[in-house]
Design a protein around this motif. Sequence first.
Motif, PDB file in Angstrom:
ATOM      1  N   ARG A  57       0.816  -1.221   0.000  1.00 25.76           N
ATOM      2  CA  ARG A  57       0.000   0.000   0.000  1.00 25.76           C
ATOM      3  C   ARG A  57       0.851   1.273   0.000  1.00 25.76           C
ATOM      4  NH1 ARG A  57      -4.820  -1.962   4.150  1.00 25.76           N
ATOM      5  NH2 ARG A  57      -5.954  -3.177   2.590  1.00 25.76           N
ATOM      6  N   LYS A  58       2.057   1.180   0.555  1.00 28.56           N
ATOM      7  CA  LYS A  58       2.933   2.359   0.528  1.00 28.56           C
ATOM      8  C   LYS A  58       3.284   2.713  -0.914  1.00 28.56           C
ATOM      9  CE  LYS A  58       5.120   1.550   4.987  1.00 28.56           C
ATOM     10  NZ  LYS A  58       6.366   1.130   5.658  1.00 28.56           N
ATOM     11  N   VAL A  59       3.477   1.686  -1.743  1.00 23.61           N
ATOM     12  CA  VAL A  59       3.794   1.935  -3.161  1.00 23.61           C
ATOM     13  C   VAL A  59       2.520   2.392  -3.882  1.00 23.61           C
ATOM     14  CG1 VAL A  59       4.714   0.928  -5.287  1.00 23.61           C
ATOM     15  CG2 VAL A  59       5.608   0.166  -3.073  1.00 23.61           C
ATOM     16  N   HIS A  60       1.450   1.680  -3.606  1.00 22.61           N
ATOM     17  CA  HIS A  60       0.169   1.943  -4.291  1.00 22.61           C
ATOM     18  C   HIS A  60      -0.332   3.374  -4.066  1.00 22.61           C
ATOM     19  CE1 HIS A  60      -4.059   1.519  -5.373  1.00 22.61           C
ATOM     20  NE2 HIS A  60      -4.402   1.821  -4.147  1.00 22.61           N
ATOM     21  N   GLN A  61      -0.221   3.872  -2.836  1.00 18.35           N
ATOM     22  CA  GLN A  61      -0.865   5.163  -2.544  1.00 18.35           C
ATOM     23  C   GLN A  61      -0.211   6.330  -3.274  1.00 18.35           C
ATOM     24  OE1 GLN A  61      -0.827   6.299   1.566  1.00 18.35           O
ATOM     25  NE2 GLN A  61       1.344   5.881   1.816  1.00 18.35           N
ATOM     26  N   PHE A  62       1.050   6.146  -3.692  1.00 18.59           N
ATOM     27  CA  PHE A  62       1.706   7.240  -4.424  1.00 18.59           C
ATOM     28  C   PHE A  62       1.809   6.974  -5.918  1.00 18.59           C
ATOM     29  CE2 PHE A  62       3.478   7.708  -0.070  1.00 18.59           C
ATOM     30  CZ  PHE A  62       2.736   8.839   0.239  1.00 18.59           C
ATOM     31  N   ASN A  63       1.140   5.919  -6.353  1.00 23.95           N
ATOM     32  CA  ASN A  63       1.196   5.609  -7.774  1.00 23.95           C
ATOM     33  C   ASN A  63      -0.180   5.801  -8.392  1.00 23.95           C
ATOM     34  OD1 ASN A  63       2.231   4.811 -10.163  1.00 23.95           O
ATOM     35  ND2 ASN A  63       2.488   2.669  -9.645  1.00 23.95           N
ATOM     36  N   CYS A  64      -1.186   5.278  -7.719  1.00 26.85           N
ATOM     37  CA  CYS A  64      -2.538   5.368  -8.280  1.00 26.85           C
ATOM     38  C   CYS A  64      -3.488   6.038  -7.290  1.00 26.85           C
ATOM     39  CB  CYS A  64      -2.972   3.947  -8.631  1.00 26.85           C
ATOM     40  SG  CYS A  64      -4.672   3.583  -8.437  1.00 26.85           S
ATOM     41  N   PHE A  65      -3.200   5.891  -6.026  1.00 28.45           N
ATOM     42  CA  PHE A  65      -3.982   6.371  -4.889  1.00 28.45           C
ATOM     43  C   PHE A  65      -5.314   5.649  -4.750  1.00 28.45           C
ATOM     44  CE2 PHE A  65      -7.000   8.946  -2.525  1.00 28.45           C
ATOM     45  CZ  PHE A  65      -6.359   8.922  -1.298  1.00 28.45           C
ATOM     46  N   SER A  66      -6.233   5.808  -5.732  1.00 25.40           N
ATOM     47  CA  SER A  66      -7.501   5.072  -5.597  1.00 25.40           C
ATOM     48  C   SER A  66      -8.050   4.747  -6.984  1.00 25.40           C
ATOM     49  CB  SER A  66      -8.526   5.871  -4.790  1.00 25.40           C
ATOM     50  OG  SER A  66      -8.966   6.984  -5.525  1.00 25.40           O
ATOM     51  N   CYS A  67      -8.917   3.733  -7.036  1.00 24.68           N
ATOM     52  CA  CYS A  67      -9.410   3.236  -8.337  1.00 24.68           C
ATOM     53  C   CYS A  67     -10.831   3.710  -8.592  1.00 24.68           C
ATOM     54  CB  CYS A  67      -9.374   1.713  -8.358  1.00 24.68           C
ATOM     55  SG  CYS A  67      -7.734   1.061  -8.093  1.00 24.68           S
ATOM     56  N   ASP A  68     -11.264   3.471  -9.822  1.00 20.07           N
ATOM     57  CA  ASP A  68     -12.579   3.863 -10.328  1.00 20.07           C
ATOM     58  C   ASP A  68     -13.713   3.575  -9.319  1.00 20.07           C
ATOM     59  OD1 ASP A  68     -13.879   3.987 -13.482  1.00 20.07           O
ATOM     60  OD2 ASP A  68     -15.157   3.388 -11.817  1.00 20.07           O
ATOM     61  N   THR A  69     -14.363   4.632  -8.856  1.00 26.17           N
ATOM     62  CA  THR A  69     -15.372   4.489  -7.796  1.00 26.17           C
ATOM     63  C   THR A  69     -16.674   3.818  -8.255  1.00 26.17           C
ATOM     64  OG1 THR A  69     -14.453   6.374  -6.638  1.00 26.17           O
ATOM     65  CG2 THR A  69     -16.710   5.788  -6.060  1.00 26.17           C
ATOM     66  N   PRO A  70     -17.327   4.291  -9.334  1.00 26.06           N
ATOM     67  CA  PRO A  70     -18.625   3.668  -9.689  1.00 26.06           C
ATOM     68  C   PRO A  70     -18.511   2.171  -9.959  1.00 26.06           C
ATOM     69  CG  PRO A  70     -18.134   5.542 -11.150  1.00 26.06           C
ATOM     70  CD  PRO A  70     -17.003   5.446 -10.182  1.00 26.06           C
ATOM     71  N   LYS A  71     -17.419   1.759 -10.583  1.00 25.46           N
ATOM     72  CA  LYS A  71     -17.258   0.325 -10.875  1.00 25.46           C
ATOM     73  C   LYS A  71     -17.138  -0.478  -9.585  1.00 25.46           C
ATOM     74  CE  LYS A  71     -15.250   0.974 -15.387  1.00 25.46           C
ATOM     75  NZ  LYS A  71     -14.007   1.381 -16.013  1.00 25.46           N
ATOM     76  N   GLN A  72     -16.514   0.111  -8.584  1.00 30.88           N
ATOM     77  CA  GLN A  72     -16.365  -0.623  -7.315  1.00 30.88           C
ATOM     78  C   GLN A  72     -17.720  -0.776  -6.618  1.00 30.88           C
ATOM     79  OE1 GLN A  72     -12.804  -0.061  -4.864  1.00 30.88           O
ATOM     80  NE2 GLN A  72     -12.202   1.535  -6.303  1.00 30.88           N
ATOM     81  N   TYR A  73     -18.566   0.257  -6.703  1.00 30.02           N
ATOM     82  CA  TYR A  73     -19.921   0.116  -6.141  1.00 30.02           C
ATOM     83  C   TYR A  73     -20.669  -1.002  -6.865  1.00 30.02           C
ATOM     84  CZ  TYR A  73     -19.981   4.100  -2.971  1.00 30.02           C
ATOM     85  OH  TYR A  73     -19.740   4.934  -1.914  1.00 30.02           O
ATOM     86  N   ALA A  74     -20.568  -0.965  -8.197  1.00 32.57           N
ATOM     87  CA  ALA A  74     -21.295  -1.966  -8.994  1.00 32.57           C
ATOM     88  C   ALA A  74     -20.820  -3.377  -8.650  1.00 32.57           C
ATOM     89  CB  ALA A  74     -21.074  -1.679 -10.482  1.00 32.57           C
ATOM     90  N   LEU A  75     -19.523  -3.556  -8.545  1.00 35.36           N
ATOM     91  CA  LEU A  75     -18.979  -4.899  -8.274  1.00 35.36           C
ATOM     92  C   LEU A  75     -19.338  -5.383  -6.875  1.00 35.36           C
ATOM     93  CD1 LEU A  75     -15.562  -4.494 -10.084  1.00 35.36           C
ATOM     94  CD2 LEU A  75     -17.242  -6.281 -10.573  1.00 35.36           C
ATOM     95  N   ALA A  76     -19.396  -4.457  -5.913  1.00 30.18           N
ATOM     96  CA  ALA A  76     -19.742  -4.859  -4.538  1.00 30.18           C
ATOM     97  C   ALA A  76     -21.120  -5.520  -4.536  1.00 30.18           C
ATOM     98  CB  ALA A  76     -19.715  -3.653  -3.616  1.00 30.18           C
ATOM     99  N   THR A  77     -22.038  -4.996  -5.335  1.00 34.77           N
ATOM    100  CA  THR A  77     -23.384  -5.590  -5.425  1.00 34.77           C
ATOM    101  C   THR A  77     -23.350  -6.863  -6.264  1.00 34.77           C
ATOM    102  OG1 THR A  77     -24.290  -3.366  -5.339  1.00 34.77           O
ATOM    103  CG2 THR A  77     -25.787  -5.091  -6.098  1.00 34.77           C
ATOM    104  N   TYR A  78     -22.686  -6.788  -7.396  1.00 34.75           N
ATOM    105  CA  TYR A  78     -22.695  -7.897  -8.371  1.00 34.75           C
ATOM    106  C   TYR A  78     -22.035  -9.162  -7.802  1.00 34.75           C
ATOM    107  CZ  TYR A  78     -22.504  -9.801 -13.150  1.00 34.75           C
ATOM    108  OH  TYR A  78     -22.677 -10.562 -14.285  1.00 34.75           O
ATOM    109  N   LEU A  79     -21.072  -8.957  -6.913  1.00 33.63           N
ATOM    110  CA  LEU A  79     -20.369 -10.113  -6.317  1.00 33.63           C
ATOM    111  C   LEU A  79     -21.295 -11.000  -5.481  1.00 33.63           C
ATOM    112  CD1 LEU A  79     -16.884  -8.766  -5.256  1.00 33.63           C
ATOM    113  CD2 LEU A  79     -17.296 -10.952  -6.361  1.00 33.63           C
ATOM    114  N   GLN A  80     -22.439 -10.450  -5.085  1.00 30.98           N
ATOM    115  CA  GLN A  80     -23.390 -11.271  -4.308  1.00 30.98           C
ATOM    116  C   GLN A  80     -23.927 -12.406  -5.180  1.00 30.98           C
ATOM    117  OE1 GLN A  80     -23.235 -10.422  -1.266  1.00 30.98           O
ATOM    118  NE2 GLN A  80     -22.297  -8.439  -1.699  1.00 30.98           N
ATOM    119  N   GLU A  81     -23.882 -12.213  -6.495  1.00 29.21           N
ATOM    120  CA  GLU A  81     -24.419 -13.248  -7.402  1.00 29.21           C
ATOM    121  C   GLU A  81     -23.340 -14.282  -7.685  1.00 29.21           C
ATOM    122  OE1 GLU A  81     -26.881 -11.956 -10.675  1.00 29.21           O
ATOM    123  OE2 GLU A  81     -26.815  -9.925  -9.858  1.00 29.21           O
ATOM    124  N   GLU A  82     -23.341 -15.275  -6.834  1.00 32.04           N
ATOM    125  CA  GLU A  82     -22.312 -16.313  -6.874  1.00 32.04           C
ATOM    126  C   GLU A  82     -22.249 -17.046  -8.221  1.00 32.04           C
ATOM    127  OE1 GLU A  82     -22.744 -18.367  -3.097  1.00 32.04           O
ATOM    128  OE2 GLU A  82     -21.699 -20.050  -4.032  1.00 32.04           O
TER     129      GLU A  82
END
Length: 380
Positions: free
Chosen positions: A254-279
């Motif tokens: 995470r020390k490397v990650h936070q200064f390279n990308c910091f954070s990833c695409d937000t809407p896609k992460q919301y969508a995946l959090a829901t979609y992952l429930q569908e096993e």
Amino acid sequence: MHIVSKLPQVGTTIFTIMSQLAQQHHAINLGQGFPDFMMDEALIDLIQKAMTDGCNQYTHTNGLPALRNALAEKVKKLYNTSIHPETQITITPGGTYAIYTALTSFLYSGDEVIVFEPAYDSYVPNIVLNGAKPVFIALQYPDYSIPWHEVAQKINSKTKAIIINSPHNPTGAVLSEQDIMTLRTLVAKTNIMIVSDEVYEHLIFDAIPHQSLLRYPDLLERSFIIFSFGKTYHCTGWKLGYCIAAAPLMQEFRKVHQFNCFSCDTPKQYALATYLQEEDKYVQLGAQIQKKRDFFRTLMQQTGFVCIPSHGSYFECYSYAALSNKSDTEFAVELVQKAGVATIPVSAFYHHKTDEKVLRFCFAKKEETLLEAAERFKHL
Ligand code: PMP
Ligand code: GLN
């Protein structure tokens, strides 16, 4: 201005070269690994909803908490392993980035990393950029199994890590439980780290269980394990993935990650959090893609190509030794120009360009695409 290249040996990746050639010649692209069929529109709807709901700003640097929670539940269900979502999972812009970040978080100049060839083409440049040295071991042709006796011979005090990849790109080979047992024994009394590239986790066939390192607590404590949503949900252009590791390892990642990308695409992460429930969406994936492998394999039996069986991934390799004496790169170029089909020459995945006269074909395509490609091969 001139800079001294950090990667003097590196040119343009074979994926870009073959995709460009395919475009120029309006060829069918069975080269670069991406589906030509539509991803699930339900997942697209979930992103649209997240965007209209206003989820459009930076999210947590380690990934949306709801998504990390959903992944921890999935890991528990699939591998019976408890992962702490706060300390052990980081969402990344793709699997390739996660591999680079993992290696960068622990490699020092002079370290050695064992790499099995043919190898996915980002591993070696990632090692070299960190001043470390790749130590190559060739997988045994034609089943591309690991020669473990050679691994034992090559391990020494400089060995910092081993990279494994199952299901394997480009060959579709998968590691067995016996392979993992041998790996456990070899690293047991060492400080060797493992980077386990498991982006094809769900793309595994013939009812073979995926030997995720998540199943093995003694390996998990020394591993960075890499996944890709792009591969799992047929949206390679999304470039979203994640890494799982033991908490002290993840802290450095995470020390490397936070200064390279910091954070990833937000809407896609919301969508995946829901979609992952569908096993079902990930559990049934292997069987669905296996149908494509089998369909393509049957078609290829009517051509001069000889199958080297794949048990996972988007790919199957075929020998063309009966069709041509040309090098695999020359033959791949000729196939684009004369047959109108792009493939990937497997020599591109070896540092010495070892040429076994084998091409890699991506079968994650519509049936009509595979049919048309095979039709064109009949006339070779
Ligand atoms: N590892 C392997 C073996 C792959 O084939 C890929 C696919 N490009 C990746 C990692 C990276 O995946 P991503 O597209 O999420 O960066
Ligand atoms: N993983 C894909 C492949 O092996 C593509 C990766 C890339 O384009 N870098 O074809």
